[in-house]
Design an enzyme around this catalytic site. Structure first.
Site, PDB file in Angstrom:
ATOM      1  N   HIS A   1      13.913 -39.401  18.870  1.00  0.00           N
ATOM      2  CA  HIS A   1      12.765 -38.921  18.172  1.00  0.00           C
ATOM      3  C   HIS A   1      11.533 -38.827  19.289  1.00  0.00           C
ATOM      4  CE1 HIS A   1      11.082 -37.887  14.083  1.00  0.00           C
ATOM      5  NE2 HIS A   1      12.117 -37.545  13.897  1.00  0.00           N
TER       6      HIS A   1
ATOM      7  N   TYR B   1      11.158 -45.765  13.586  1.00  0.00           N
ATOM      8  CA  TYR B   1      11.477 -44.449  13.009  1.00  0.00           C
ATOM      9  C   TYR B   1      12.870 -44.500  12.050  1.00  0.00           C
ATOM     10  CZ  TYR B   1      14.291 -40.229  12.677  1.00  0.00           C
ATOM     11  OH  TYR B   1      15.136 -39.205  12.348  1.00  0.00           O
TER      12      TYR B   1
HETATM   13  C1  GCO Z   1      16.597 -35.558  12.034  1.00  0.00           C
HETATM   14  C2  GCO Z   1      15.195 -35.612  11.993  1.00  0.00           C
HETATM   15  C3  GCO Z   1      14.213 -35.845  10.750  1.00  0.00           C
HETATM   16  C4  GCO Z   1      12.716 -35.509  10.830  1.00  0.00           C
HETATM   17  C5  GCO Z   1      12.417 -35.039   9.746  1.00  0.00           C
HETATM   18  C6  GCO Z   1      10.882 -34.715  10.050  1.00  0.00           C
HETATM   19  O1  GCO Z   1      17.215 -35.748  13.106  1.00  0.00           O
HETATM   20  O2  GCO Z   1      16.963 -35.589  10.752  1.00  0.00           O
HETATM   21  O3  GCO Z   1      14.772 -36.329  13.276  1.00  0.00           O
HETATM   22  O4  GCO Z   1      14.547 -36.919   9.943  1.00  0.00           O
HETATM   23  O5  GCO Z   1      12.063 -36.617  11.191  1.00  0.00           O
HETATM   24  O6  GCO Z   1      12.867 -33.842   9.581  1.00  0.00           O
HETATM   25  O7  GCO Z   1      10.271 -33.988   8.817  1.00  0.00           O
HETATM   26 MG    MG Z   2      16.108 -35.855  14.628  1.00  0.00          MG
END
Ligand code: GCO
Ligand code: MG
Length: 408
Positions: free
Chosen positions: A217, A160
């Site tokens: 995540h 991620y």
């Molecule tokens: C964060 C988030 C995002 C999301 C994204 C999905 O903490 O900034 O997890 O990076 O993954 O907004 O569209």
């Molecule tokens: Mg996030």
């Protein structure tokens, strides 16, 4: 006073920002952001097809009644698409209100509670040494807080939000090659063997002052998340984000019972009804809802007030998908909120983005200084906007090694 017209624009430099501009019979206009990452055309269509035709003729000063009219009037309530569309209208109406009052929005909320609002940056690395370099770069720029995400050894694909190669920069989430998503492979055991040690090494290298955040995540089960949160306690994280899929508010109880690591949740929420138990039962420490798909300033300010009664601080979502308009709405809430915690902030400040959304909101040494211009304090250059079109893109999706679909 009447709303005479409203226009919806979709596009932007490297992003499909959904921008609403509401015009009035007194020449004052308001701006709102309805960007819903990788589903941008849907709130835009909701606005164009249903909401804008109803808005025309309404008194823009009645932002509360207009919010209730759309929310209650839809009958089928909530959901990110509708709430992003309502959110854009609400922001634009507050923008108009501030311009009419000739005051920055934070003054209408109750004035400033602080000089600057602490933000956190995203440090990422293909591996741990690469991540250390990324953290060091932010520390050198004066950031007091960083979120750290790292490639996991032996994981079959990049994880991620981390770069494929050492030194890679940028937004690793949206892939603009089309609407069919790339597939990432996830393995919880490899993650759990690696990440606690990596976090401890980051703490050792950067010392006690740096605020370290980490985003899981949504990938762990409640039991795994409880064990992880307990194991990383000595690191002293500022927060552990989205340890479990956030729909299950009761799952957080297990984590809470086993660990004192602060928990942040809420970027996928769009209503107080997604987080009222989390807040009232004091199962989280930071609420991450965004003004955009949380339905705008009107409902999100109420969530902030509820959170304040329960020792829950704000940590609004600020992924690069939010345009400078909703980020400005959050800067004003952050300047006011007595229970402000931190703001996620990614430097959007490319010359192209600044040209499209001129503003005086400014970041110095990891602290956001809110603009004193009336309203939201952000403009929108329509001739710049004409340069951009919608580009289809997608988040990756996640599968386990045997093919089972998992949480992105
Ligand atoms: C964060 C988030 C995002 C999301 C994204 C999905 O903490 O900034 O997890 O990076 O993954 O907004 O569209
Ligand atoms: Mg996030």
């Amino acid at each position: 006073m009447k709303i005479t017209d409203a226009k919806v624009f979709v596009g932007g430099p490297g992003k499909n920002y959904v921008t609403l501009k509401i015009m009035t019979d007194q020449g004052v206009f308001g701006l709102g952001d309805a960007t819903l990452n990788n589903r941008e055309t849907l709130p835009a269509a909701y606005l164009r097809d249903y909401l804008v035709p109803n808005l025309i003729g309404m008194d823009p000063r009645n932002s509360e009644d207009i919010w209730q009219f759309f929310y209650r009037g839809a009958y089928f309530r909530r959901g990110p698409i509708a709430m992003a569309a309502f959110g854009a209208i609400d922001m634009a109406l507050w923008d108009i209100k501030g311009k009419l009052a000739n005051m920055p929005l934070y003054q209408l909320f109750g004035g400033k509670s602080r000089d600057g609002a602490m933000v956190y940056a995203h440090a990422t690395g293909a591996d741990l040494p690469d991540l250390m370099d990324s953290v060091a770069r932010y520390v050198d720029q004066g950031y007091k807080a960083v979120r750290v995400q790292c490639g996991i050894p032996a994981m079959p694909t990049t994880g991620y939000a981390v770069p494929e190669k050492t030194g890679g920069q940028g937004d690793f989430i949206t892939d603009f090659s089309g609407i069919r998503p790339k597939i990432e492979i996830w393995d919880t055991d490899r993650y759990l063997r690696f990440m606690p040690t990596a976090l401890a090494e980051i703490r050792d290298r950067f010392g006690p002052e740096l605020k370290i955040l980490h985003d899981v995540h949504h990938r762990l089960t409640p039991r795994e998340a409880a064990a992880f949160a307990k194991e990383v306690e000595p690191v002293g994280l500022f927060w552990l984000e989205d340890p479990t899929p956030a729909e299950d508010q009761d799952a957080l109880r297990l984590i809470r019972h086993h660990s004192t690591t602060p928990i942040a949740i809420g970027e996928v929420f769009n209503s107080v009804w997604d987080c009222n138990r989390l807040i009232e039962d004091e199962l989280i420490d930071f609420i991450r809802i965004a003004v955009t798909y949380g339905g705008g300033i009107t409902p999100v300010k109420r969530i902030v007030d509820l959170a304040g009664l329960h020792h829950v601080r704000t940590g609004f979502h600020g992924a690069p998908s939010h345009s400078p308009i909703s980020m400005a709405a959050q800067h004003h809430l952050n300047a006011w909120a007595p229970n402000f915690g931190i703001q996620e902030y990614l430097v959007l400040g490319t010359p192209e983005c600044d040209a499209l959304f001129p503003s005086d909101h400014a970041m110095h040494d990891g602290m956001m200084q809110v603009s004193d211009a009336p309203g939201l304090g952000v403009d929108f250059d329509e001739s710049e906007a004409a340069r951009y079109d919608y580009k289809p893109g997608s988040h990756p999706v996640v599968r386990l090694e045997d093919g089972t679909m998992w949480h992105y």
